[in-house]
Design a protein around this motif. Structure first.
Motif, PDB file in Angstrom:
ATOM      1  N   ALA A   4       0.840  -1.215   0.000  1.00 54.68           N
ATOM      2  CA  ALA A   4       0.000   0.000   0.000  1.00 54.68           C
ATOM      3  C   ALA A   4       0.867   1.255   0.000  1.00 54.68           C
ATOM      4  CB  ALA A   4      -0.931  -0.009   1.209  1.00 54.68           C
ATOM      5  N   GLN A   5       2.046   1.155   0.591  1.00 60.29           N
ATOM      6  CA  GLN A   5       2.955   2.322   0.634  1.00 60.29           C
ATOM      7  C   GLN A   5       3.857   2.407  -0.589  1.00 60.29           C
ATOM      8  OE1 GLN A   5       5.048   2.553   4.364  1.00 60.29           O
ATOM      9  NE2 GLN A   5       3.182   2.383   5.551  1.00 60.29           N
ATOM     10  N   GLY A   6       3.649   1.518  -1.544  1.00 62.95           N
ATOM     11  CA  GLY A   6       4.380   1.619  -2.807  1.00 62.95           C
ATOM     12  C   GLY A   6       5.709   0.875  -2.842  1.00 62.95           C
ATOM     13  N   HIS A   7       5.962   0.020  -1.852  1.00 63.89           N
ATOM     14  CA  HIS A   7       7.224  -0.734  -1.847  1.00 63.89           C
ATOM     15  C   HIS A   7       7.083  -2.031  -2.648  1.00 63.89           C
ATOM     16  CE1 HIS A   7       8.750   2.022   1.115  1.00 63.89           C
ATOM     17  NE2 HIS A   7       7.710   1.788   1.918  1.00 63.89           N
ATOM     18  N   ASP A   8       8.225  -2.577  -3.062  1.00 65.94           N
ATOM     19  CA  ASP A   8       8.232  -3.904  -3.694  1.00 65.94           C
ATOM     20  C   ASP A   8       8.419  -4.936  -2.606  1.00 65.94           C
ATOM     21  OD1 ASP A   8       8.011  -2.913  -6.249  1.00 65.94           O
ATOM     22  OD2 ASP A   8      10.181  -2.647  -6.456  1.00 65.94           O
ATOM     23  N   VAL A   9       7.639  -6.023  -2.658  1.00 67.33           N
ATOM     24  CA  VAL A   9       7.697  -7.025  -1.596  1.00 67.33           C
ATOM     25  C   VAL A   9       8.080  -8.391  -2.165  1.00 67.33           C
ATOM     26  CG1 VAL A   9       6.375  -8.244   0.180  1.00 67.33           C
ATOM     27  CG2 VAL A   9       6.030  -5.797  -0.161  1.00 67.33           C
ATOM     28  N   GLN A  10       9.089  -8.997  -1.524  1.00 69.44           N
ATOM     29  CA  GLN A  10       9.529 -10.347  -1.877  1.00 69.44           C
ATOM     30  C   GLN A  10       9.239 -11.248  -0.674  1.00 69.44           C
ATOM     31  OE1 GLN A  10      13.671  -9.208  -2.372  1.00 69.44           O
ATOM     32  NE2 GLN A  10      13.420  -9.110  -4.594  1.00 69.44           N
ATOM     33  N   VAL A  11       8.622 -12.388  -0.924  1.00 70.41           N
ATOM     34  CA  VAL A  11       8.281 -13.289   0.177  1.00 70.41           C
ATOM     35  C   VAL A  11       8.969 -14.635  -0.037  1.00 70.41           C
ATOM     36  CG1 VAL A  11       6.389 -14.617   1.233  1.00 70.41           C
ATOM     37  CG2 VAL A  11       6.074 -12.188   0.713  1.00 70.41           C
ATOM     38  N   VAL A  12       9.593 -15.138   1.037  1.00 72.22           N
ATOM     39  CA  VAL A  12      10.135 -16.498   0.997  1.00 72.22           C
ATOM     40  C   VAL A  12       9.104 -17.402   1.662  1.00 72.22           C
ATOM     41  CG1 VAL A  12      11.987 -18.039   1.739  1.00 72.22           C
ATOM     42  CG2 VAL A  12      12.490 -15.626   1.219  1.00 72.22           C
ATOM     43  N   SER A  13       8.668 -18.437   0.931  1.00 75.07           N
ATOM     44  CA  SER A  13       7.706 -19.388   1.475  1.00 75.07           C
ATOM     45  C   SER A  13       8.126 -20.790   1.062  1.00 75.07           C
ATOM     46  CB  SER A  13       6.304 -19.088   0.936  1.00 75.07           C
ATOM     47  OG  SER A  13       5.438 -20.162   1.247  1.00 75.07           O
ATOM     48  N   ARG A  14       7.849 -21.771   1.947  1.00 67.54           N
ATOM     49  CA  ARG A  14       8.167 -23.155   1.576  1.00 67.54           C
ATOM     50  C   ARG A  14       7.269 -23.618   0.446  1.00 67.54           C
ATOM     51  NH1 ARG A  14       6.797 -25.529   7.141  1.00 67.54           N
ATOM     52  NH2 ARG A  14       5.270 -23.873   6.818  1.00 67.54           N
ATOM     53  N   PRO A  25       5.315 -21.587  -2.281  1.00 63.82           N
ATOM     54  CA  PRO A  25       4.860 -20.349  -2.924  1.00 63.82           C
ATOM     55  C   PRO A  25       3.481 -20.464  -3.561  1.00 63.82           C
ATOM     56  CG  PRO A  25       7.144 -20.789  -3.490  1.00 63.82           C
ATOM     57  CD  PRO A  25       6.662 -21.985  -2.718  1.00 63.82           C
ATOM     58  N   HIS A  26       3.213 -21.603  -4.201  1.00 63.20           N
ATOM     59  CA  HIS A  26       1.942 -21.749  -4.896  1.00 63.20           C
ATOM     60  C   HIS A  26       0.763 -21.708  -3.900  1.00 63.20           C
ATOM     61  CE1 HIS A  26      -0.685 -22.833  -8.147  1.00 63.20           C
ATOM     62  NE2 HIS A  26      -1.227 -23.755  -7.373  1.00 63.20           N
ATOM     63  N   ASP A  27       0.934 -22.406  -2.773  1.00 58.08           N
ATOM     64  CA  ASP A  27      -0.166 -22.517  -1.802  1.00 58.08           C
ATOM     65  C   ASP A  27      -0.489 -21.199  -1.105  1.00 58.08           C
ATOM     66  OD1 ASP A  27      -0.005 -25.115  -2.478  1.00 58.08           O
ATOM     67  OD2 ASP A  27       0.720 -25.855  -0.532  1.00 58.08           O
ATOM     68  N   VAL A  28       0.505 -20.323  -0.953  1.00 57.63           N
ATOM     69  CA  VAL A  28       0.257 -19.094  -0.180  1.00 57.63           C
ATOM     70  C   VAL A  28      -0.110 -17.904  -1.074  1.00 57.63           C
ATOM     71  CG1 VAL A  28       1.774 -19.888   1.668  1.00 57.63           C
ATOM     72  CG2 VAL A  28       2.686 -18.347  -0.064  1.00 57.63           C
ATOM     73  N   ARG A  29      -0.076 -18.124  -2.378  1.00 53.77           N
ATOM     74  CA  ARG A  29      -0.365 -17.059  -3.350  1.00 53.77           C
ATOM     75  C   ARG A  29      -1.652 -16.296  -2.986  1.00 53.77           C
ATOM     76  NH1 ARG A  29       2.334 -14.172  -6.517  1.00 53.77           N
ATOM     77  NH2 ARG A  29       1.171 -12.771  -5.190  1.00 53.77           N
ATOM     78  N   GLY A  30      -2.715 -17.048  -2.682  1.00 55.96           N
ATOM     79  CA  GLY A  30      -4.015 -16.437  -2.422  1.00 55.96           C
ATOM     80  C   GLY A  30      -4.075 -15.623  -1.133  1.00 55.96           C
ATOM     81  N   LYS A  31      -3.074 -15.803  -0.230  1.00 61.25           N
ATOM     82  CA  LYS A  31      -3.095 -15.071   1.053  1.00 61.25           C
ATOM     83  C   LYS A  31      -2.439 -13.705   0.935  1.00 61.25           C
ATOM     84  CE  LYS A  31      -2.337 -19.071   4.095  1.00 61.25           C
ATOM     85  NZ  LYS A  31      -1.398 -19.621   5.083  1.00 61.25           N
ATOM     86  N   LEU A  32      -1.741 -13.490  -0.198  1.00 60.39           N
ATOM     87  CA  LEU A  32      -0.890 -12.291  -0.295  1.00 60.39           C
ATOM     88  C   LEU A  32      -1.321 -11.401  -1.449  1.00 60.39           C
ATOM     89  CD1 LEU A  32       2.478 -14.138   0.372  1.00 60.39           C
ATOM     90  CD2 LEU A  32       1.394 -12.431   1.851  1.00 60.39           C
ATOM     91  N   PRO A  33      -1.012 -10.096  -1.340  1.00 63.27           N
ATOM     92  CA  PRO A  33      -1.348  -9.206  -2.461  1.00 63.27           C
ATOM     93  C   PRO A  33      -0.691  -9.712  -3.748  1.00 63.27           C
ATOM     94  CG  PRO A  33      -0.566  -7.941  -0.563  1.00 63.27           C
ATOM     95  CD  PRO A  33      -0.364  -9.381  -0.230  1.00 63.27           C
ATOM     96  N   LYS A  34      -1.381  -9.493  -4.862  1.00 59.01           N
ATOM     97  CA  LYS A  34      -0.908  -9.986  -6.174  1.00 59.01           C
ATOM     98  C   LYS A  34       0.510  -9.533  -6.502  1.00 59.01           C
ATOM     99  CE  LYS A  34      -4.847 -10.924  -9.179  1.00 59.01           C
ATOM    100  NZ  LYS A  34      -5.999 -10.460  -8.371  1.00 59.01           N
ATOM    101  N   ALA A  35       0.839  -8.311  -6.044  1.00 56.56           N
ATOM    102  CA  ALA A  35       2.139  -7.733  -6.426  1.00 56.56           C
ATOM    103  C   ALA A  35       3.327  -8.406  -5.723  1.00 56.56           C
ATOM    104  CB  ALA A  35       2.131  -6.241  -6.110  1.00 56.56           C
ATOM    105  N   CYS A  36       3.086  -9.269  -4.728  1.00 57.25           N
ATOM    106  CA  CYS A  36       4.210  -9.899  -4.021  1.00 57.25           C
ATOM    107  C   CYS A  36       4.913 -10.904  -4.913  1.00 57.25           C
ATOM    108  CB  CYS A  36       3.720 -10.642  -2.775  1.00 57.25           C
ATOM    109  SG  CYS A  36       3.138  -9.581  -1.475  1.00 57.25           S
ATOM    110  N   ASP A  37       6.227 -10.861  -4.891  1.00 54.10           N
ATOM    111  CA  ASP A  37       7.049 -11.835  -5.611  1.00 54.10           C
ATOM    112  C   ASP A  37       7.379 -12.954  -4.615  1.00 54.10           C
ATOM    113  OD1 ASP A  37       8.910 -13.195  -7.085  1.00 54.10           O
ATOM    114  OD2 ASP A  37      10.227 -11.478  -7.445  1.00 54.10           O
ATOM    115  N   ILE A  38       6.838 -14.151  -4.836  1.00 51.12           N
ATOM    116  CA  ILE A  38       6.999 -15.224  -3.841  1.00 51.12           C
ATOM    117  C   ILE A  38       7.905 -16.319  -4.420  1.00 51.12           C
ATOM    118  CG2 ILE A  38       5.761 -16.783  -2.279  1.00 51.12           C
ATOM    119  CD1 ILE A  38       3.166 -15.300  -3.073  1.00 51.12           C
ATOM    120  N   ARG A  39       8.973 -16.649  -3.679  1.00 49.88           N
ATOM    121  CA  ARG A  39       9.884 -17.707  -4.142  1.00 49.88           C
ATOM    122  C   ARG A  39      10.198 -18.644  -2.973  1.00 49.88           C
ATOM    123  NH1 ARG A  39      13.970 -14.131  -8.097  1.00 49.88           N
ATOM    124  NH2 ARG A  39      12.310 -12.771  -8.869  1.00 49.88           N
TER     125      ARG A  39
END
Ligand SMILES: NC(=O)c1ccc[n+]([C@@H]2O[C@H](COP(=O)([O-])OP(=O)(O)OC[C@H]3O[C@@H](n4cnc5c(N)ncnc54)[C@H](OP(=O)(O)O)[C@@H]3O)[C@@H](O)[C@H]2O)c1
Length: 300
Positions: A22-32, A34-48
């Motif tokens: 919401a504040q305009g930052h880029d967000v990267q998420v580490v998840s065991r 990634p596919h399963d948590v996609r729906g919990k996070l804003p679309k713009a998050c890069d999950i690996r």
């Protein structure tokens, strides 16, 4: 700013991701997963699936929240090992990412805000606890101490390190409150043991704000207590929650029942620390929800 978060899919991490986006930052998420948590996070998050997978896009800041849930299962020797390993290994992944960035001549993050918990201090009875208080040696302390120690080497690489010793995080839809609300709503709530043990707590939005404050204040490093300035005992927590719900709280759970049911893990419910956010307050951090009454009124 580009912020990399381990445990970004969790109860705290999800809210942090939303706020950063919401504040305009880029967000990267580490998840065991990634596919399963996609729906919990804003679309713009890069999950690996690992921190090192982000070596092509170096983050400016790291937030380290990943770890097996402390109350998921009884603390067998195997479960204790899992609780420690999940935190230490996630932290080591972030160090490995920084080593790789340094080896490639790429820029390093400026700061890491790394998780820890009130459990660092162990059982402190009624003593007022700030960041300088000596811990009581017990499993919760050893877990947090190893988690904090795993983060320490990042300082030698020139990355500023702020460790956040988090209290019980309060918000609807997760954490402790999600477990406490059903019996309390039915009027079946009550204190644990004699209720004199302290329960430092923090509204999830204040915790997220504290993480962003520590990222943004370039002079702040070391350990910070992440809990509201007015902690309460378990008995006060019980009464405040019941009052907020307009229900009685007349069913205390005796200590021996909790010990029989949860074993050593019952320490989470029966002991605590009157933890105060001395260093955050000194640094000028403003709590939106300083009292439990204000926090619960907003949540409920
Ligand atoms: N909530 C509280 O009241 C509270 C209080 C004090 C301290 N803390 C600490 O603050 C951190 C964030 O809290 P939270 O409530 O957001 O936690 P949470 O909802 O349990 O989320 C933690 C995240 O860690 C990852 N994780 C879970 N088990 C793992 C394992 N075995 N190995 C590696 N990663 C694992 C998961 O991400 P993936 O499934 O996507 O990998 C999960 O989303 C936690 O480490 C917690 O111990 C929380």
């Amino acid at each position: 700013m580009r912020v990399l978060i381990t445990g970004g899919s969790g109860f705290v991490g999800q809210r942090l991701c939303q706020q950063l986006i919401a504040q305009g930052h880029d967000v990267q998420v580490v998840s065991r997963t990634p596919h399963d948590v996609r729906g919990k996070l804003p679309k713009a998050c890069d999950i690996r699936d690992s921190a090192q997978a982000f070596v092509d896009t170096p983050p400016d800041a790291l937030v380290n929240l990943a770890g097996e849930s402390i109350a998921a299962k009884r603390w067998s020797a195997e479960q204790k090992e899992r609780l420690i390993r999940s935190r230490v290994e996630s932290t080591q992944q972030l160090i490995a990412l920084c080593e790789q960035l340094a080896a490639n001549g790429q820029p390093l993050p400026k700061v890491m805000v790394s998780g820890s918990a009130m459990g660092y201090y162990g059982d402190q009875g009624s003593k007022v606890v700030d960041e300088s208080t000596s811990p009581h040696d017990e499993f919760a302390h050893r877990l947090c101490a190893q988690w904090e120690a795993a983060a320490k080497p990042i300082e030698a690489m020139g990355v500023r390190l702020a460790v956040l010793r988090i209290g019980l995080v309060l918000e609807a839809g997760g954490g402790t409150l999600q477990k406490m609300l059903p019996p309390f709503k039915l009027g079946l709530g009550g204190r644990f043991g004699d209720g004199t043990q302290f329960m430092p707590w923090i509204h999830r939005d204040d915790l997220v704000a504290a993480i962003m404050f520590l990222i943004n204040e370039p002079t702040l490093s070391g350990a910070f207590n992440g809990s509201a300035p007015h902690p309460v005992t378990n008995a006060e927590f019980t009464q405040t929650l019941a009052k907020q719900l307009h229900r009685p709280a007349m069913f205390p759970v005796p200590a021996f029942v909790l010990k029989a049911g949860f074993g050593e893990m019952s320490q989470l419910l029966l002991t605590g620390a009157d933890m105060r956010p001395a260093r955050l307050s000194e640094a000028g951090f403003h709590f939106q929800y300083p009292t439990l009454k204000q926090a619960l009124a907003a949540i409920l």
